[in-house]
Design a protein around this motif. Sequence first.
Motif, PDB file in Angstrom:
ATOM      1  N   ILE A 305      13.284  20.845  24.428  1.00 16.43           N
ATOM      2  CA  ILE A 305      12.251  21.579  23.942  1.00 16.43           C
ATOM      3  C   ILE A 305      12.540  22.814  24.513  1.00 16.43           C
ATOM      4  N   GLN A 306      12.126  24.078  23.623  1.00 19.48           N
ATOM      5  CA  GLN A 306      12.205  25.354  23.882  1.00 19.48           C
ATOM      6  C   GLN A 306      11.143  25.701  24.925  1.00 19.48           C
ATOM      7  N   GLU A 307      11.453  26.690  25.773  1.00 22.31           N
ATOM      8  CA  GLU A 307      10.494  26.779  26.961  1.00 22.31           C
ATOM      9  C   GLU A 307       8.903  27.220  26.225  1.00 22.31           C
ATOM     10  N   ASP A 308       8.958  28.157  25.346  1.00 22.34           N
ATOM     11  CA  ASP A 308       7.829  28.673  24.486  1.00 22.34           C
ATOM     12  C   ASP A 308       7.077  27.560  24.144  1.00 22.34           C
ATOM     13  N   ASP A 309       7.586  26.493  23.120  1.00 20.70           N
ATOM     14  CA  ASP A 309       7.055  25.677  22.501  1.00 20.70           C
ATOM     15  C   ASP A 309       6.560  24.540  23.711  1.00 20.70           C
ATOM     16  N   TYR A 310       7.525  24.351  24.731  1.00 24.53           N
ATOM     17  CA  TYR A 310       7.078  23.468  25.878  1.00 24.53           C
ATOM     18  C   TYR A 310       5.668  23.959  26.562  1.00 24.53           C
ATOM     19  N   ASN A 311       5.272  25.277  26.570  1.00 24.85           N
ATOM     20  CA  ASN A 311       4.278  25.699  27.258  1.00 24.85           C
ATOM     21  C   ASN A 311       3.116  25.543  26.270  1.00 24.85           C
ATOM     22  N   LYS A 312       3.352  25.745  25.156  1.00 24.06           N
ATOM     23  CA  LYS A 312       2.293  25.457  23.892  1.00 24.06           C
ATOM     24  C   LYS A 312       1.974  23.789  23.884  1.00 24.06           C
ATOM     25  N   TYR A 340       1.451  17.815  17.780  1.00 25.08           N
ATOM     26  CA  TYR A 340       2.453  17.123  16.779  1.00 25.08           C
ATOM     27  C   TYR A 340       2.980  18.137  15.795  1.00 25.08           C
ATOM     28  N   ALA A 341       2.258  19.244  15.426  1.00 33.26           N
ATOM     29  CA  ALA A 341       2.906  20.016  14.567  1.00 33.26           C
ATOM     30  C   ALA A 341       4.169  20.615  14.972  1.00 33.26           C
ATOM     31  N   ILE A 342       4.085  20.915  16.190  1.00 38.66           N
ATOM     32  CA  ILE A 342       5.279  21.608  17.052  1.00 38.66           C
ATOM     33  C   ILE A 342       6.512  20.423  17.171  1.00 38.66           C
ATOM     34  N   TYR A 347      11.490  16.788  15.381  1.00 34.15           N
ATOM     35  CA  TYR A 347      11.889  15.322  14.601  1.00 34.15           C
ATOM     36  C   TYR A 347      12.575  15.770  13.642  1.00 34.15           C
ATOM     37  N   GLU A 348      12.438  16.547  12.782  1.00 31.10           N
ATOM     38  CA  GLU A 348      12.908  17.090  11.622  1.00 31.10           C
ATOM     39  C   GLU A 348      14.450  17.221  11.575  1.00 31.10           C
ATOM     40  N   GLU A 349      14.722  17.672  12.994  1.00 29.15           N
ATOM     41  CA  GLU A 349      16.160  18.071  13.261  1.00 29.15           C
ATOM     42  C   GLU A 349      16.967  16.949  13.614  1.00 29.15           C
ATOM     43  N   LEU A 350      16.089  15.761  13.921  1.00 30.71           N
ATOM     44  CA  LEU A 350      16.759  14.510  14.558  1.00 30.71           C
ATOM     45  C   LEU A 350      16.889  13.575  13.239  1.00 30.71           C
ATOM     46  N   ARG A 351      16.237  13.698  12.101  1.00 31.13           N
ATOM     47  CA  ARG A 351      15.958  12.795  11.056  1.00 31.13           C
ATOM     48  C   ARG A 351      17.293  12.525  10.748  1.00 31.13           C
TER      49      ARG A 351
END
Length: 373
Positions: A305-312, A340-342, A347-351
Motif C-alpha cells: 500500500i502506498q504511504e499516502d493511502d496507508y496513512n488515510k 474500503y473505497a481505498i 483489489y481491482e489490480e489483483l483481480r
Amino acid sequence: MRKPFTKTWITASALTLGLTVLTPLYVGAAPVETTSNAVTQLAQTFTGTIQYFDEESITLKGADGKNYFIGLYNFSDKQIQQLALAEGQEVSVEGSIVEDYLDFLTFDVYKKTLPEGITAEELVQLEKFFHDLKKAAKEDNYDELDKAWQQIEHIVTPYELASWEPEPFEEFINEAEFTKNDIVIKEQDRKQLETLYQEYIKLAKENKAEQASEIMDAFYTILNPYFDELYPPLTFEEYMADYEVEIPEDELANLQAVYEKALTADAEHNEELSTELWEQFHQLLSTHIKPASFEEFITHFEFDIQEDDYNKLQQYYEEAITLSQSGEDEKADEQWTAFYAILDTYYEELRPILISASKLTINGKELLSELSK
C-alpha cells in the motif's frame, strides 16, 4: 439423487453477486484460431505457475506478472485427474478470455451433467431455459431465475429420478458415523427411521417433493437427539478458551449464565429465545474484546500500500473503531466505507483475468479438452 448444475452453478452465481469481473480484451498473448460448435473464436496462449488448483479451476501467476483464473469446465473429471496438478508447476494454457464467472458455464458444459434419455427436442428447450437462467443471474433477477430453473427441473427431474439408485438404509444412516462414536440408535427408533426412509424414497421417485420433504423432517426429528449426542455443545469454559479476554468475575458469571440459557433454548428448539440470548451473549462478550491494532489488521491484505493511502487507511480504521465503541454505528459505517473505497483500488489490480481453457500443456504433455475435440 441429484447431479444438476450443482457446485459450478452455485459457485458462479455466488461470485457473480459479489465479484463480477470485466476483464480487458487484450492481454498480450499469442492468438490461435479454434473452432467450437461451428463458431470461430480467438483463443490465446498463457503461461505461468500454478498457485492453487481444484477439480474445476487453476489459479495461475502468469509469466507476465498478471493473475489468471483458469476455468477447467471444458475438461472431464477423468482428464483433470490425469493431469496430476501441483502447486508450483509451470503450465501453458490455451483458451479464450471471458468477462464473467458465469460465462464459464456454457450449455455444452451443462449438457455433461444431464441424465441419459433426454430427447433432441428437449435439449433445444433446455438450451433456451439455460440462457434465460444465465441472463437472469447476471441481472440479479431472482424471479426470472427461479422461473427458468423450474422449467429446467420440469424437463430434467423425471430422467434423474428414473436413473436414481438410492443408498440402502444402513449405508445412509451410517454416514453420520454413529457406530464409530459408540452411539447406539434404539431399536424402536431405528425401525421407525427405516420406515420413514423407505417412504421418502417412494415419494421422491414419484416426484412428490413436498411430501418427501415432510417425511425427511420427521426422519431428522427422530435423529436429532443422536446428533446432539454425536456433537455435544461446548462447555462455557471450552467456548471461552478461544478468546484472549480479561473479564471481571461478576461479569464472567453473568456471561456464563446467558451462554447456558442459550444452550437450553437451542436444546428446546426455541428459536426466538435462542436468537435473543445469543445476541445478548455476543453483545456482552464484544465489550471485552480489544480490537486489533491497525498494524495487525492491515497485515491480512496481501499487497503493498502506498504511504499516502496507508496513512488515510489508518485514520479511517481508528476513527471507525472509536465510533463503534461509542455506539455511533452510522458514523462508523461512513469511515468503513471510506476505508474500503481505498482498498478496492488495490483489489481491482489483483483481480484475475478469467480464461476458459481449451488446452493445457504441462511437462511437455498436451491435453485437449473434451469439448474442444
